[in-house]
Scaffold this motif. Structure first.
Motif, PDB file in Angstrom:
ATOM      1  N   TRP A  70       0.813  -1.221   0.000  1.00 24.40           N
ATOM      2  CA  TRP A  70       0.000   0.000   0.000  1.00 24.40           C
ATOM      3  C   TRP A  70       0.841   1.263   0.000  1.00 24.40           C
ATOM      4  O   TRP A  70       0.336   2.350  -0.319  1.00 24.40           O
ATOM      5  CB  TRP A  70      -1.016  -0.042   1.150  1.00 24.40           C
ATOM      6  CG  TRP A  70      -2.015  -1.109   0.866  1.00 24.40           C
ATOM      7  CD1 TRP A  70      -2.025  -2.384   1.373  1.00 24.40           C
ATOM      8  CD2 TRP A  70      -3.092  -1.059  -0.074  1.00 24.40           C
ATOM      9  NE1 TRP A  70      -3.049  -3.116   0.819  1.00 24.40           N
ATOM     10  CE2 TRP A  70      -3.724  -2.329  -0.069  1.00 24.40           C
ATOM     11  CE3 TRP A  70      -3.597  -0.072  -0.921  1.00 24.40           C
ATOM     12  CZ2 TRP A  70      -4.826  -2.627  -0.869  1.00 24.40           C
ATOM     13  CZ3 TRP A  70      -4.697  -0.367  -1.721  1.00 24.40           C
ATOM     14  CH2 TRP A  70      -5.299  -1.626  -1.688  1.00 24.40           C
ATOM     15  N   CYS A 126      -7.923   3.819   6.420  1.00 28.28           N
ATOM     16  CA  CYS A 126      -8.607   5.057   5.997  1.00 28.28           C
ATOM     17  C   CYS A 126      -8.033   5.678   4.737  1.00 28.28           C
ATOM     18  O   CYS A 126      -8.621   6.604   4.187  1.00 28.28           O
ATOM     19  CB  CYS A 126      -8.517   6.081   7.121  1.00 28.28           C
ATOM     20  SG  CYS A 126      -6.793   6.376   7.611  1.00 28.28           S
ATOM     21  N   ALA A 159      -0.208   2.456   5.878  1.00 27.95           N
ATOM     22  CA  ALA A 159       0.714   3.107   4.934  1.00 27.95           C
ATOM     23  C   ALA A 159       1.096   4.506   5.436  1.00 27.95           C
ATOM     24  O   ALA A 159       0.234   5.392   5.563  1.00 27.95           O
ATOM     25  CB  ALA A 159       0.068   3.204   3.560  1.00 27.95           C
ATOM     26  N   ALA A 179      -4.704  -2.970  11.232  1.00 31.04           N
ATOM     27  CA  ALA A 179      -6.043  -3.435  11.607  1.00 31.04           C
ATOM     28  C   ALA A 179      -6.017  -4.822  12.253  1.00 31.04           C
ATOM     29  O   ALA A 179      -6.948  -5.193  12.964  1.00 31.04           O
ATOM     30  CB  ALA A 179      -6.942  -3.454  10.368  1.00 31.04           C
ATOM     31  N   PHE A 238     -13.339  -0.664   2.307  1.00 31.95           N
ATOM     32  CA  PHE A 238     -12.286  -1.312   1.493  1.00 31.95           C
ATOM     33  C   PHE A 238     -10.928  -1.152   2.177  1.00 31.95           C
ATOM     34  O   PHE A 238      -9.907  -0.964   1.514  1.00 31.95           O
ATOM     35  CB  PHE A 238     -12.231  -0.720   0.063  1.00 31.95           C
ATOM     36  CG  PHE A 238     -13.570  -0.339  -0.497  1.00 31.95           C
ATOM     37  CD1 PHE A 238     -14.614  -1.268  -0.506  1.00 31.95           C
ATOM     38  CD2 PHE A 238     -13.837   0.941  -0.986  1.00 31.95           C
ATOM     39  CE1 PHE A 238     -15.873  -0.924  -0.998  1.00 31.95           C
ATOM     40  CE2 PHE A 238     -15.096   1.291  -1.478  1.00 31.95           C
ATOM     41  CZ  PHE A 238     -16.107   0.357  -1.481  1.00 31.95           C
ATOM     42  N   PHE A 272      -8.241  -5.643   3.634  1.00 29.84           N
ATOM     43  CA  PHE A 272      -6.929  -5.940   3.053  1.00 29.84           C
ATOM     44  C   PHE A 272      -5.886  -6.321   4.099  1.00 29.84           C
ATOM     45  O   PHE A 272      -4.730  -6.598   3.743  1.00 29.84           O
ATOM     46  CB  PHE A 272      -6.436  -4.742   2.222  1.00 29.84           C
ATOM     47  CG  PHE A 272      -7.222  -4.566   0.950  1.00 29.84           C
ATOM     48  CD1 PHE A 272      -7.021  -5.434  -0.122  1.00 29.84           C
ATOM     49  CD2 PHE A 272      -8.165  -3.561   0.816  1.00 29.84           C
ATOM     50  CE1 PHE A 272      -7.753  -5.299  -1.298  1.00 29.84           C
ATOM     51  CE2 PHE A 272      -8.906  -3.418  -0.364  1.00 29.84           C
ATOM     52  CZ  PHE A 272      -8.689  -4.286  -1.421  1.00 29.84           C
ATOM     53  N   ALA A 273      -6.260  -6.324   5.369  1.00 32.52           N
ATOM     54  CA  ALA A 273      -5.303  -6.690   6.425  1.00 32.52           C
ATOM     55  C   ALA A 273      -5.212  -8.213   6.528  1.00 32.52           C
ATOM     56  O   ALA A 273      -6.193  -8.913   6.287  1.00 32.52           O
ATOM     57  CB  ALA A 273      -5.761  -6.107   7.753  1.00 32.52           C
ATOM     58  N   PRO A 274      -4.060  -8.731   6.900  1.00 30.62           N
ATOM     59  CA  PRO A 274      -3.975 -10.173   7.100  1.00 30.62           C
ATOM     60  C   PRO A 274      -4.713 -10.594   8.380  1.00 30.62           C
ATOM     61  O   PRO A 274      -5.115  -9.747   9.162  1.00 30.62           O
ATOM     62  CB  PRO A 274      -2.462 -10.430   7.225  1.00 30.62           C
ATOM     63  CG  PRO A 274      -1.856  -9.128   7.589  1.00 30.62           C
ATOM     64  CD  PRO A 274      -2.780  -8.042   7.102  1.00 30.62           C
TER      65      PRO A 274
HETATM   66  C1  LIG Z   1      -8.399   0.359  -1.203  1.00 37.71           C
HETATM   67  S1  LIG Z   1      -7.623   1.389  -0.014  1.00 37.71           S
HETATM   68  C2  LIG Z   1      -9.026   2.193   0.735  1.00 37.71           C
HETATM   69  C3  LIG Z   1      -8.667   3.427   1.491  1.00 37.71           C
HETATM   70  C4  LIG Z   1      -9.850   4.230   2.071  1.00 37.71           C
HETATM   71  N1  LIG Z   1     -10.625   3.489   3.021  1.00 37.71           N
HETATM   72  C5  LIG Z   1     -10.712   4.762   0.969  1.00 37.71           C
HETATM   73  O1  LIG Z   1     -11.924   4.457   0.959  1.00 37.71           O
HETATM   74  O2  LIG Z   1     -10.198   5.494   0.118  1.00 37.71           O
HETATM   75  C6  LIG Z   1      -7.110   0.209   1.209  1.00 37.71           C
HETATM   76  C7  LIG Z   1      -6.485   0.864   2.411  1.00 37.71           C
HETATM   77  O3  LIG Z   1      -6.293  -0.102   3.447  1.00 37.71           O
HETATM   78  C8  LIG Z   1      -5.033   0.126   4.039  1.00 37.71           C
HETATM   79  N2  LIG Z   1      -4.574  -1.104   4.684  1.00 37.71           N
HETATM   80  C9  LIG Z   1      -4.192  -2.252   4.090  1.00 37.71           C
HETATM   81  N3  LIG Z   1      -3.816  -3.149   5.015  1.00 37.71           N
HETATM   82  C10 LIG Z   1      -3.990  -2.553   6.239  1.00 37.71           C
HETATM   83  C11 LIG Z   1      -3.775  -2.963   7.578  1.00 37.71           C
HETATM   84  N4  LIG Z   1      -3.277  -4.164   7.870  1.00 37.71           N
HETATM   85  N5  LIG Z   1      -4.063  -2.097   8.564  1.00 37.71           N
HETATM   86  C12 LIG Z   1      -4.531  -0.851   8.288  1.00 37.71           C
HETATM   87  N6  LIG Z   1      -4.726  -0.392   7.037  1.00 37.71           N
HETATM   88  C13 LIG Z   1      -4.473  -1.244   6.024  1.00 37.71           C
HETATM   89  C14 LIG Z   1      -4.178   0.556   2.869  1.00 37.71           C
HETATM   90  O4  LIG Z   1      -2.991   1.192   3.250  1.00 37.71           O
HETATM   91  C15 LIG Z   1      -5.124   1.453   2.097  1.00 37.71           C
HETATM   92  O5  LIG Z   1      -5.077   2.776   2.542  1.00 37.71           O
END
Ligand SMILES: C[S@@+](CC[C@H](N)C(=O)[O-])C[C@H]1O[C@@H](n2cnc3c(N)ncnc32)[C@H](O)[C@@H]1O
Length: 270
Positions: free
Chosen positions: A8, A44, A66, A92, A110, A114-116
């Motif tokens: 990300w 977010c 990120a 998360a 969304f 995406f978190a594991p």
């Molecule tokens: C598709 S984007 C969506 C961002 C935002 N919610 C939006 O609607 O524009 C996915 C977001 O999830 C975040 N993300 C992915 N894995 C994460 C994790 N383990 N913990 C927190 N954030 C995470 C990414 O960095 C990215 O900002």
């Protein structure tokens, strides 16, 4: 480096987020936000939902893995003078820095999908929500025919298989999985509701131009192109995605893009 974070921080998701702002605002207006509501926006990004929630008077904390998106979110909040909207880094799957029951509303559009470790994610979302509070998730749906599910599906076909034990983020778009994950966190099925909802991706240029933004700025698409190019299949991927973006465009003009994408909206009452 944590591969989830690296994915990300690759590219610049703020450029994709620009195409999602209108739908983010519409979604937030529907959440019943009142002044002083304590809101956590999890995953977010640069605040597509956090910023409009703060404009409605909520006290908003945006958490994202990120660092570049956290910085971008804080810049947006500062530029608007939203003193009760702040962004910080966090995962998360493990929100140890946040106290139990500290939010009235946890939103994750969304994001947390995406978190594991999805069971840990559900547990953490429930833990930080106060009794009587709500969790609202937006999750893409596997095999759905609309834009994002199809981008991820097409991209997967050009990418190496995921590592052993990898749980697809798209499983958050399957109701049975959502119920199972929240059940493990102590939430009965009766407290979970589901609805199909739509996000519109809008762009002041052609669908091909929007695809170019994905190709240069969206981590998952960038990785798919790298894998495809390594196998001499970059042009095939470009052609497949270009056909997808063009066929889904509902704008009356060829020089503007509006593409609807269906998602699963999950509401949990704590
Ligand atoms: C598709 S984007 C969506 C961002 C935002 N919610 C939006 O609607 O524009 C996915 C977001 O999830 C975040 N993300 C992915 N894995 C994460 C994790 N383990 N913990 C927190 N954030 C995470 C990414 O960095 C990215 O900002």
């Amino acid at each position: 480096m944590n591969p989830n974070k690296a994915l990300w921080e690759k590219g610049d998701f703020t450029r994709i987020a620009e195409s999602m702002r209108d739908s983010g605002e519409v979604l937030v207006k529907d959440l019943g936000i009142t002044s002083g509501l304590e809101v956590l926006d999890l995953g977010c990004g640069d605040g597509t939902t956090a910023v409009p929630a703060a404009r409605l008077g909520a006290d908003v904390l945006g958490v994202d893995i990120a660092a570049n998106l956290v910085e971008a979110g804080n810049r947006r909040a500062e530029a608007e003078g939203l003193t009760r909207c702040r962004f910080q880094e966090g995962d998360a799957s493990d929100l140890h820095e946040l106290r139990d029951g500290s939010f009235d509303l946890v939103v994750s559009i969304f994001g947390a999908m995406f978190a594991p470790r999805p069971f840990d994610v559900a547990g953490e979302m429930v833990r930080v929500t106060r009794a009587g509070g709500r969790i609202v998730m937006g999750n893409w749906i596997p095999d759905d025919p609309t834009l994002v599910a199809q981008i991820l599906k097409v991209s997967a076909a050009y990418s190496p298989p995921p590592p052993e034990g990898f749980v697809s983020p798209m499983t958050w778009g399957i109701e049975a999985n959502v119920i199972e994950r929240f059940a493990r966190a102590g939430i009965p099925e009766a407290k979970i509701s589901f609805a199909r909802d739509t996000y519109n991706f809008t762009h002041p240029g052609s669908p091909s131009e929007l695809l170019a933004v994905f190709r240069t700025s969206y981590g998952p698409t960038m990785n798919a192109f790298e894998a495809a190019e390594a196998n001499g299949r970059g042009t095939d991927l470009q052609n497949e995605l270009e056909a997808l973006f063009n066929s889904q465009n509902t704008s009356a003009s060829n020089d503007a893009t509006s593409i609807p994408a269906t998602f699963l909206r999950v509401t949990v009452t704590r």
